[in-house]
Design an enzyme around this catalytic site. Structure first.
Site, PDB file in Angstrom:
ATOM      1  N   GLY A   1      -9.081  13.944 -14.037  1.00  0.00           N
ATOM      2  CA  GLY A   1      -8.640  14.355 -12.708  1.00  0.00           C
ATOM      3  C   GLY A   1      -9.766  14.077 -11.729  1.00  0.00           C
TER       4      GLY A   1
ATOM      5  NE  ARG B   1      -1.762  19.651 -12.403  1.00  0.00           N
ATOM      6  CZ  ARG B   1      -2.244  19.250 -11.221  1.00  0.00           C
ATOM      7  NH1 ARG B   1      -3.352  18.533 -11.178  1.00  0.00           N
ATOM      8  NH2 ARG B   1      -1.613  19.550 -10.104  1.00  0.00           N
TER       9      ARG B   1
ATOM     10  NE  ARG C   1     -24.091 -24.116  14.719  1.00  0.00           N
ATOM     11  CZ  ARG C   1     -22.984 -23.842  15.393  1.00  0.00           C
ATOM     12  NH1 ARG C   1     -22.320 -22.741  15.128  1.00  0.00           N
ATOM     13  NH2 ARG C   1     -22.538 -24.656  16.326  1.00  0.00           N
TER      14      ARG C   1
ATOM     15  N   GLY D   1     -18.804 -14.105  14.005  1.00  0.00           N
ATOM     16  CA  GLY D   1     -19.190 -13.590  15.308  1.00  0.00           C
ATOM     17  C   GLY D   1     -20.067 -12.355  15.274  1.00  0.00           C
TER      18      GLY D   1
ATOM     19  CG  MET E   1     -25.240 -11.424  11.750  1.00  0.00           C
ATOM     20  SD  MET E   1     -26.035 -11.784  10.187  1.00  0.00           S
ATOM     21  CE  MET E   1     -24.934 -13.020   9.503  1.00  0.00           C
TER      22      MET E   1
ATOM     23  CG  HIS F   1     -14.325 -12.492  17.998  1.00  0.00           C
ATOM     24  ND1 HIS F   1     -13.805 -11.235  18.260  1.00  0.00           N
ATOM     25  CD2 HIS F   1     -15.427 -12.298  17.256  1.00  0.00           C
ATOM     26  CE1 HIS F   1     -14.572 -10.320  17.698  1.00  0.00           C
ATOM     27  NE2 HIS F   1     -15.573 -10.939  17.088  1.00  0.00           N
TER      28      HIS F   1
ATOM     29  CB  SER G   1      -5.236  12.979 -17.904  1.00  0.00           C
ATOM     30  OG  SER G   1      -4.924  12.336 -16.677  1.00  0.00           O
TER      31      SER G   1
ATOM     32  NE  ARG H   1       1.599  15.814  -8.289  1.00  0.00           N
ATOM     33  CZ  ARG H   1       1.427  14.716  -7.554  1.00  0.00           C
ATOM     34  NH1 ARG H   1       0.242  14.457  -7.026  1.00  0.00           N
ATOM     35  NH2 ARG H   1       2.414  13.886  -7.357  1.00  0.00           N
TER      36      ARG H   1
ATOM     37  CE1 TYR I   1      -2.440   8.171 -17.927  1.00  0.00           C
ATOM     38  CE2 TYR I   1      -2.834   7.984 -20.292  1.00  0.00           C
ATOM     39  CZ  TYR I   1      -2.660   8.764 -19.164  1.00  0.00           C
ATOM     40  OH  TYR I   1      -2.703  10.134 -19.258  1.00  0.00           O
TER      41      TYR I   1
ATOM     42  CE  LYS J   1     -22.409 -20.894  10.119  1.00  0.00           C
ATOM     43  NZ  LYS J   1     -22.591 -20.335  11.476  1.00  0.00           N
TER      44      LYS J   1
ATOM     45  NE  ARG K   1     -15.562 -19.589   8.213  1.00  0.00           N
ATOM     46  CZ  ARG K   1     -16.063 -19.005   9.272  1.00  0.00           C
ATOM     47  NH1 ARG K   1     -17.306 -18.567   9.265  1.00  0.00           N
ATOM     48  NH2 ARG K   1     -15.337 -18.838  10.366  1.00  0.00           N
TER      49      ARG K   1
ATOM     50  CG  ASP L   1      -9.831  19.574  -8.745  1.00  0.00           C
ATOM     51  OD1 ASP L   1     -10.038  19.745  -7.532  1.00  0.00           O
ATOM     52  OD2 ASP L   1      -8.927  20.155  -9.358  1.00  0.00           O
TER      53      ASP L   1
ATOM     54  CB  CYS M   1      -3.543  11.786 -13.393  1.00  0.00           C
ATOM     55  SG  CYS M   1      -4.430  13.343 -13.672  1.00  0.00           S
TER      56      CYS M   1
END
Length: 915
Positions: free
Chosen positions: A801, A648, A108, A117, A119, A468, A799, A593, A887, A39, A352, A804, A867
């Site tokens: 994972g 896999r 302000r 709105g 603050m 608002h 790759s 998978r 990738y 602002k 803004r 996990d 992946c």
């Protein structure tokens, strides 16, 4: 002497190198948002553009940080504020709160990022029992003066002194009832004077002190209140929701007051240079005569469309349109503007870059390119993957037979269905119980933020596109319909009455369309988004019936694809998913998978494999599984012909392919009690007990399974190799990659690879086909990441994972922790976002980065991908670009998001290089 000066400077709270805590509006610019907040920086920029901005000054975010860290304002701040206040008083020719002709100011908030709105703000600082008389005389309007004074006491009491806001609202409602009027503008000066007395009594009783009459005390207390509001609960919640850092602090803007509540030739409004809901150019916004700015955004009184200002005050209207054009050309973007007209004179209170809906973001980006205001690279920065994901959500079926009961303002698009609830608490409670809810209010305020986040959509009977509810909903991507005036919302009785007298009770299902503003009873069926139809190939850009939004998305996607370095693959386990992924732009499969292929009608064969007592029985089971696996891969390679397919090998523990232990125990017990044959069930139960593990995700699975169960992995490798050979014989171009899961040491990979290489050689010899099958591994254990240099000696690709890897780095069991304590961690700010949603750069990310460096140091041509779920997360995609992966791989429906973000990552990286 110099040491004494340094100590004196430290005592004053300033540094010896001249820290400056206050800036006049004439001293800043739009690039100082870190210091002056959005602002303050934009008020300074408009001042620099010679636009009509009321004079004022900004207290920096640095001052706020000192206050929040120490609990005290910088010692030098008071003197700096005094100096700037003196300068402001000289410029205005009046003093703050002087009895005869008072200078009044607003205090302000203004953080770097817009937090609408969230603050605090206090208007009319400087009014007192004495100065209100002078204001009335100076303005020639006693009603205006007392209205301004009651507003000050109300805002100051709630914001600064912590008085419950409803106490003031109830007193105001009582005053209107006594007068037999419905809106506050119908209260006369004498009524407002009595209301001021009532408000002061409320302050005295609730705050334990009188309303302060000293104008400087009012201003100083208001400044502290704004600082404190940075750490208010609603502000912290909003920052967590929007991922805004908690350590930025807020600036405070002290601005000389201009008044929109001086009568019918005065007013206040909000304007947009383009429609924030659709992106269309035109005259958009709201105006309210005889009002102050808070009245517009609060939605307390219904506004008129901005276009009507032309009939009310054409001179101000024409000047406003000129300024709007100036600002849009200067900022080169949609601008959100707050303005006040004081007796025919236009003043700019804020501008803004405006929040917008997802569809508007794409349309505006392409419009600005066509207008020559920005280039395609900048346009790509103006849209993001989260917005694209929103555009892929379904929408209501316009052909469905439904009962429309009302229509409001289309404030934020989407199709939302849920049970009507009438307060924030209930919305949160029901949502946590799995219910989908629509939050229904007369108008929302910042205290409703919890409920707005929990709800599927928001419906209000008051307010417009700048209320608002509308602003916050657009920022969060929530469906919102505002200003549905035909609805009578009764929050106390938890119901709303629709035209015709039908009553919607809390818990009744309603549907709202944020694209049209329509409100329906019951659940409305949905249809696919046109954007999804485009990605599926059912809607073609450039065609006569092509959607304008689809055109914009197509252009942004085309540019992203030209710019991106990261390739995007899909997680897909069958030909159907693979074909869909290919339509969505996948450049291969990054994760197939194979465990998903072992379910269904093949479960019995897997059970036989597990129950096998001899090598011969095991080999027979594997022999029967082989042609089925081969068929799977043939179909997959055909669907992805010419593109890489990373398969896999079996990953989960074997017990997952067996019946549930409780269910099986019951079956055995029943069979025994009935004296029925149950030999097979008993063997299964014994196997389940034998394979039971306390923590199976860290037990016998992945590469460990392949090493312990002879022939399992070699059967899968043979199926892959034979399928690839068959596709080559059919003139296809299979590009299979074999991935070994859960490797923790290079020795595991070396053993499996040696066996795999032997099987591949056998298939090549038998078919006379040269197969180029790459063999690599998943990096999903901390040890694998830490020894990546060694593992790369035996791997042609990695790759990551990250599912996990996140679990093992954090010590989390995803299935358990997300339901048990993640909500508390998010609420307490321990997480800004779940580490399973967006990659943890500092922990998991650092392991990924070091593994990339170590792996490539050993094998420079090492192919690197990811992946886990993070492969389709916008923020994570940028990280993977930064660390140099080749990738990302994600679910088919997230492929467009990943493509877009990969392009944005390249553009942003180029921008950093240029800087």
């Amino acid at each position: 002497m110099s040491e004494n000066k340094d100590l004196q400077a430290a005592d004053r709270g300033t540094s010896v190198d001249g820290v400056k805590f206050v800036y006049d509006f004439t001293e800043g610019n739009k690039d100082l948002k870190d210091l002056l907040g959005g602002k303050g920086a934009n008020l300074a920029e408009m001042t620099n553009l010679s636009l009509p901005v009321p004079p004022g000054f900004t207290i920096t975010t640095e001052a706020c940080k000192v206050y929040l860290d120490s609990g005290e304002e910088p010692a030098a701040l008071r003197d700096e504020v005094s100096a700037h206040l003196d300068a402001l008083e000289q410029k205005m020719g009046k003093k703050l709160g002087q009895p005869d002709d008072p200078l009044l100011v607003s205090v302000r908030s203004g953080a770097k990022f817009s937090m609408p709105g969230m603050m605090d703000t206090v208007l009319n600082i400087g009014l007192s029992d004495k100065s209100v008389q002078g204001l009335a005389k100076q303005a020639g309007d006693e009603r205006f003066a007392w209205d301004s004074y009651r507003r000050l006491i109300q805002m100051f009491g709630k914001t600064v002194l912590g008085v419950e806001g409803d106490l003031f609202e109830d007193a105001l409602d009582k005053a209107k009832e006594t007068k037999k009027v419905t809106v506050d503008t119908e209260l006369e000066a004498a009524d407002l004077k009595k209301l001021v007395t009532t408000f002061k009594k409320i302050v005295k009783k609730e705050a334990g002190r009188d309303f302060p009459q000293d104008p400087r005390e009012q201003m100083d207390l208001a400044i502290k209140a704004v600082f404190d509001s940075w750490n208010g609960e609603r502000a912290k919640l909003y920052r967590r929701q929007e991922r805004i850092p908690h350590d930025l602090g807020t600036a405070v803007n002290i601005c000389s007051m201009v008044f929109g509540n001086l009568g019918p030739d005065s007013g206040t409004g909000v304007a947009f240079t383009r429609d924030p809901a659709s992106g269309q150019q035109g005259v958009y916004g709201d105006y309210l005569q005889n009002a102050q700015g808070e009245d517009v955004v609060a939605g307390i009184r219904n506004t008129v469309p901005l276009a009507e200002l032309e009939q009310i005050d054409k001179k101000s209207y024409d000047r406003l349109l000129q300024i709007m054009e100036t600002l849009e050309n200067h900022y080169k973007d949609l601008c959100d503007i707050e303005f006040t007209i004081e007796r025919g004179r236009l003043w700019m209170l804020q501008t803004r870059v405006g929040k917008r809906t997802a569809g508007a973001a794409f349309r505006i980006a392409t419009q600005l390119v066509d207008q020559g205001l920005i280039d395609e690279a900048e346009a790509l920065k103006r849209v993001n993957g989260a917005q694209l994901a929103q555009l892929m959500f379904p929408r209501f079926d316009e052909e469905a037979k439904v009962e429309q009961v009302a229509r409001g303002i289309a404030a934020s698009p989407g199709a939302a269905v849920g049970k009507a609830v009438f307060d924030s608490y209930t919305a949160v409670k029901w949502s946590r119980s799995g219910e989908k809810v629509i939050l229904v209010r007369r108008e929302t305020n910042p205290d409703d933020l919890d409920g707005m986040i929990a709800a599927e959509g928001i419906l209000t009977s008051r307010g417009g596109k700048t209320s608002h509810a509308a602003v916050v909903a657009r920022g969060m991507g929530k469906t919102c319909v505002c200003g549905a005036e035909d609805l009578e919302v009764d929050t106390k009785r938890r119901r709303m009455t629709v035209p015709g007298g039908h009553v919607v009770e809390e818990g009744d299902v309603i549907s709202i369309d944020g694209s049209t503003g329509k409100v329906y009873l019951g659940e409305v069926p949905v249809v696919p988004s046109p954007v999804v139809e485009y990605f599926e190939g059912r809607m073609h850009p450039g065609a006569d019936d092509a959607d304008e939004l689809v055109e914009a998305v197509h252009r942004m996607m085309a540019f992203a694809d030209r710019k991106r370095r990261l390739r995007v693959r899909a997680n897909a386990d069958n030909a159907e998913d693979a074909l869909r992924a290919r339509r969505f732009g996948a450049q291969g499969i990054g994760l197939c998978r194979t465990e998903h292929m072992f379910l269904g009608d093949r479960r019995e064969l897997v059970e036989r494999l597990i129950l096998a007592d001899t090598q011969a029985e095991r080999e027979e089971s594997l022999k029967q599984l082989l042609p089925l696996q081969k068929k799977d891969f043939v179909e997959l390679f055909e669907a992805m012909d010419g593109l890489p397919v990373t398969v896999r090998l079996l990953d989960p523990p074997l017990h997952e392919f067996l019946p549930d232990i409780t269910e099986l125990s019951v079956r055995v017990a029943l069979a025994e009690s009935r004296q029925e044959p149950h030999e097979n069930e008993l063997r299964l139960l014994q196997a389940v007990h034998r394979l039971h593990e306390q923590n199976p995700m860290l037990g016998l699975r992945g590469v460990r399974l392949g090493l312990v169960v002879p022939g399992l992995f070699t059967m899968q490798v043979r199926a892959i190799a034979e399928a690839a050979a068959e596709r080559r014989a059919a003139k296809g171009d299979p590009r299979a990659e074999i991935m070994i899961p859960l490797v923790g040491t290079v020795q595991e990979l070396e053993i499996v690879r040696e066996e795999a290489d032997q099987v591949i050689a056998e298939v090549e010899a038998a078919t006379g086909t040269r197969l180029k099958l790459a063999i690599g591994t998943m990096i999903e254990l901390p040890r694998a990441a830490l020894t990546a240099g060694q593992i790369a000696e035996a791997a042609q690709f990695f790759s990551f994972g990250t599912n996990d890897l996140t679990q093992t780095v954090w010590g989390f069991s995803r299935d358990d922790v997300e339901a048990s304590f993640f909500t508390a961690y998010l609420e307490k700010g321990i997480f800004g976002v779940s580490p399973f949603e967006t990659i943890d750069r500092d922990g998991v990310g650092s392991l990924v980065k070091s593994a990339v460096q170590a792996g490539r140091a050993t094998r420079p041509d090492l192919k690197l991908g990811v992946c886990g779920e993070h492969g389709g997360d916008p923020e994570s995609v940028h990280f993977f670009h930064e660390v140099g992966l080749d990738y990302v791989s994600c679910s088919p429906f997230r492929i467009p998001v990943a493509r877009l973000e990969a392009g944005r990552a390249s553009v942003e990286a180029e921008g950093s290089d240029h800087r």
